[in-house]
Design a protein around this motif. Structure first.
Motif, PDB file in Angstrom:
ATOM      1  N   UNK A 199       0.801  -1.221   0.000  1.00  0.00           N
ATOM      2  CA  UNK A 199       0.000   0.000   0.000  1.00  0.00           C
ATOM      3  C   UNK A 199       0.837   1.275   0.000  1.00  0.00           C
ATOM      4  N   UNK A 200       2.079   1.211   0.447  1.00  0.00           N
ATOM      5  CA  UNK A 200       2.836   2.455   0.600  1.00  0.00           C
ATOM      6  C   UNK A 200       4.117   2.536  -0.232  1.00  0.00           C
ATOM      7  N   UNK A 201       4.649   1.410  -0.680  1.00  0.00           N
ATOM      8  CA  UNK A 201       5.861   1.424  -1.510  1.00  0.00           C
ATOM      9  C   UNK A 201       5.864   0.186  -2.404  1.00  0.00           C
ATOM     10  N   UNK A 202       4.870   0.063  -3.291  1.00  0.00           N
ATOM     11  CA  UNK A 202       4.729  -1.172  -4.067  1.00  0.00           C
ATOM     12  C   UNK A 202       5.893  -1.466  -4.994  1.00  0.00           C
ATOM     13  N   UNK A 203       6.561  -0.443  -5.504  1.00  0.00           N
ATOM     14  CA  UNK A 203       7.702  -0.678  -6.394  1.00  0.00           C
ATOM     15  C   UNK A 203       8.846  -1.340  -5.635  1.00  0.00           C
ATOM     16  N   UNK A 204       9.045  -0.943  -4.381  1.00  0.00           N
ATOM     17  CA  UNK A 204      10.080  -1.559  -3.551  1.00  0.00           C
ATOM     18  C   UNK A 204       9.757  -3.037  -3.334  1.00  0.00           C
ATOM     19  N   UNK A 205       8.488  -3.326  -3.044  1.00  0.00           N
ATOM     20  CA  UNK A 205       8.088  -4.716  -2.804  1.00  0.00           C
ATOM     21  C   UNK A 205       8.253  -5.553  -4.068  1.00  0.00           C
ATOM     22  N   UNK A 206       7.829  -5.024  -5.206  1.00  0.00           N
ATOM     23  CA  UNK A 206       7.945  -5.780  -6.459  1.00  0.00           C
ATOM     24  C   UNK A 206       9.397  -6.087  -6.785  1.00  0.00           C
ATOM     25  N   UNK A 207      10.288  -5.136  -6.544  1.00  0.00           N
ATOM     26  CA  UNK A 207      11.708  -5.351  -6.830  1.00  0.00           C
ATOM     27  C   UNK A 207      12.328  -6.364  -5.872  1.00  0.00           C
ATOM     28  N   UNK A 208      11.917  -6.314  -4.609  1.00  0.00           N
ATOM     29  CA  UNK A 208      12.525  -7.186  -3.598  1.00  0.00           C
ATOM     30  C   UNK A 208      11.906  -8.583  -3.589  1.00  0.00           C
ATOM     31  N   UNK A 209      10.580  -8.657  -3.743  1.00  0.00           N
ATOM     32  CA  UNK A 209       9.854  -9.923  -3.570  1.00  0.00           C
ATOM     33  C   UNK A 209       8.739 -10.009  -4.612  1.00  0.00           C
ATOM     34  N   UNK A 210       9.087 -10.239  -5.862  1.00  0.00           N
ATOM     35  CA  UNK A 210       8.079 -10.185  -6.927  1.00  0.00           C
ATOM     36  C   UNK A 210       6.955 -11.204  -6.779  1.00  0.00           C
ATOM     37  N   UNK A 211       7.255 -12.395  -6.321  1.00  0.00           N
ATOM     38  CA  UNK A 211       6.213 -13.407  -6.167  1.00  0.00           C
ATOM     39  C   UNK A 211       5.225 -13.008  -5.077  1.00  0.00           C
ATOM     40  N   UNK A 212       5.741 -12.528  -3.965  1.00  0.00           N
ATOM     41  CA  UNK A 212       4.889 -12.047  -2.875  1.00  0.00           C
ATOM     42  C   UNK A 212       4.062 -10.863  -3.343  1.00  0.00           C
ATOM     43  N   UNK A 213       4.689  -9.943  -4.061  1.00  0.00           N
ATOM     44  CA  UNK A 213       3.972  -8.768  -4.555  1.00  0.00           C
ATOM     45  C   UNK A 213       2.812  -9.171  -5.454  1.00  0.00           C
ATOM     46  N   UNK A 214       3.003 -10.198  -6.281  1.00  0.00           N
ATOM     47  CA  UNK A 214       1.936 -10.646  -7.178  1.00  0.00           C
ATOM     48  C   UNK A 214       0.763 -11.222  -6.388  1.00  0.00           C
ATOM     49  N   UNK A 215       1.040 -12.005  -5.355  1.00  0.00           N
ATOM     50  CA  UNK A 215      -0.037 -12.536  -4.517  1.00  0.00           C
ATOM     51  C   UNK A 215      -0.803 -11.396  -3.844  1.00  0.00           C
ATOM     52  N   UNK A 216      -0.079 -10.413  -3.332  1.00  0.00           N
ATOM     53  CA  UNK A 216      -0.743  -9.330  -2.609  1.00  0.00           C
ATOM     54  C   UNK A 216      -1.567  -8.453  -3.547  1.00  0.00           C
ATOM     55  N   UNK A 217      -1.099  -8.272  -4.782  1.00  0.00           N
ATOM     56  CA  UNK A 217      -1.905  -7.499  -5.729  1.00  0.00           C
ATOM     57  C   UNK A 217      -3.196  -8.243  -6.055  1.00  0.00           C
ATOM     58  N   UNK A 218      -3.112  -9.539  -6.150  1.00  0.00           N
ATOM     59  CA  UNK A 218      -4.324 -10.335  -6.385  1.00  0.00           C
ATOM     60  C   UNK A 218      -5.260 -10.251  -5.181  1.00  0.00           C
ATOM     61  N   UNK A 219      -4.720 -10.262  -3.980  1.00  0.00           N
ATOM     62  CA  UNK A 219      -5.514 -10.280  -2.755  1.00  0.00           C
ATOM     63  C   UNK A 219      -6.128  -8.911  -2.441  1.00  0.00           C
ATOM     64  N   UNK A 220      -5.323  -7.853  -2.595  1.00  0.00           N
ATOM     65  CA  UNK A 220      -5.771  -6.509  -2.231  1.00  0.00           C
ATOM     66  C   UNK A 220      -6.255  -5.678  -3.415  1.00  0.00           C
ATOM     67  N   UNK A 221      -5.966  -6.122  -4.625  1.00  0.00           N
ATOM     68  CA  UNK A 221      -6.173  -5.272  -5.774  1.00  0.00           C
ATOM     69  C   UNK A 221      -4.946  -4.384  -5.996  1.00  0.00           C
ATOM     70  N   UNK A 222      -4.976  -3.634  -7.040  1.00  0.00           N
ATOM     71  CA  UNK A 222      -3.840  -2.787  -7.404  1.00  0.00           C
ATOM     72  C   UNK A 222      -3.574  -1.763  -6.312  1.00  0.00           C
ATOM     73  N   UNK A 223      -2.315  -1.565  -5.969  1.00  0.00           N
ATOM     74  CA  UNK A 223      -1.944  -0.582  -4.963  1.00  0.00           C
ATOM     75  C   UNK A 223      -2.342   0.821  -5.427  1.00  0.00           C
ATOM     76  N   UNK A 224      -2.825   1.671  -4.538  1.00  0.00           N
ATOM     77  CA  UNK A 224      -3.126   3.053  -4.931  1.00  0.00           C
ATOM     78  C   UNK A 224      -1.905   3.772  -5.511  1.00  0.00           C
ATOM     79  N   UNK A 225      -0.717   3.354  -5.102  1.00  0.00           N
ATOM     80  CA  UNK A 225       0.504   4.036  -5.550  1.00  0.00           C
ATOM     81  C   UNK A 225       1.248   3.282  -6.640  1.00  0.00           C
ATOM     82  N   UNK A 226       0.593   2.295  -7.235  1.00  0.00           N
ATOM     83  CA  UNK A 226       1.247   1.524  -8.297  1.00  0.00           C
ATOM     84  C   UNK A 226       1.407   2.386  -9.559  1.00  0.00           C
TER      85      UNK A 226
END
Length: 226
Positions: A199-226
């Motif tokens: 929710x607050x730094x999605x680019x950092x999460x995608x770069x560090x943990x892309x698989x986790x980021x993909x699950x969370x985008x599916x679960x929460x929807x697109x980040x407001x800051x994406x």
């Protein structure tokens, strides 16, 4: 809710959905300020909206199982105890900015909520973090996996565990990590911390943990800051 950067970044449909969730939150939950803290109506609405960010796709079912939000003016102290393998009781005091009690209230530091609002892209959002623990607990165990369809839950558990184990290995080795090292404390903290980054730094999460980021985008929807 207008003062929240996350809301301003949502499209009209999701902003309206968040407003409905926040209204449900305010109807179902008692918000209790502690000490001399005074919360205006706008403050209560902001708290409800922040707590409901993780529910944008999950829905109001994420509000089940508890009834009170306690808000301290600042960080608060709690007494802890633990009996070790030798049967020795250890007691200590922790200073916290948020806590989610099992089947009990959610607790937040108002000063830290305000700090998150002032710097919304810094990777931190204590209200999201604690609400994620409430979501995690809905299936009866706080283990870093929320209620999900069976196939997705299996993939989530496997891939989150692998990412968590890799993070713990790096932290234990003293290596630099790109997200808050508190995520290595336990699988449930990994889920909550990664959710803050969604929710607050999605680019950092995608770069560090892309698989986790993909699950969370599916679960929460697109980040407001994406």
């Amino acid at each position: 809710m207008h003062r929240l950067p996350w809301v301003a970044a949502l499209d009209a449909s999701r902003a309206a959905r968040l407003a409905r969730l926040a209204a449900t939150f305010l109807h179902r939950k008692t918000i209790t300020p502690v000490g001399d803290l005074q919360l205006a109506d706008d403050d209560r609405i902001a708290l409800a909206a922040l707590c409901c960010l993780p529910l944008l796709e999950f829905g109001e079912e994420g509000l089940h199982g508890w009834s009170q939000l306690i808000v301290y003016p600042d960080a608060f102290r709690v007494n802890r105890s633990h009996v070790d393998a030798a049967g020795v009781m250890h007691e200590w005091e922790d200073e916290l900015i948020g806590e989610a009690w099992d089947s009990g209230p959610l607790v937040l530091s108002w000063a830290d909520v305000q700090a998150d609002i002032a710097e919304p892209d810094a990777g931190f959002c204590v209200a999201v973090h604690e609400m994620v623990h409430k979501l995690d607990a809905l299936d009866g165990v706080v283990d870093g996996t929320p209620p999900l369809p069976r196939a997705w839950q299996s993939a989530w558990a496997r891939e989150f565990q692998a990412a968590y184990d890799a993070l713990v290995e790096r932290v234990d080795a003293g290596a630099d990590v790109d997200i808050d090292a508190y995520a290595a404390e336990a699988p449930e903290e990994f889920f909550a911390v990664c959710s803050e980054y969604h929710f607050s730094a999605p680019a950092v999460l995608r770069a560090a943990l892309p698989t986790v980021a993909a699950h969370l985008e599916r679960f929460y929807g697109r980040s407001p800051f994406a």
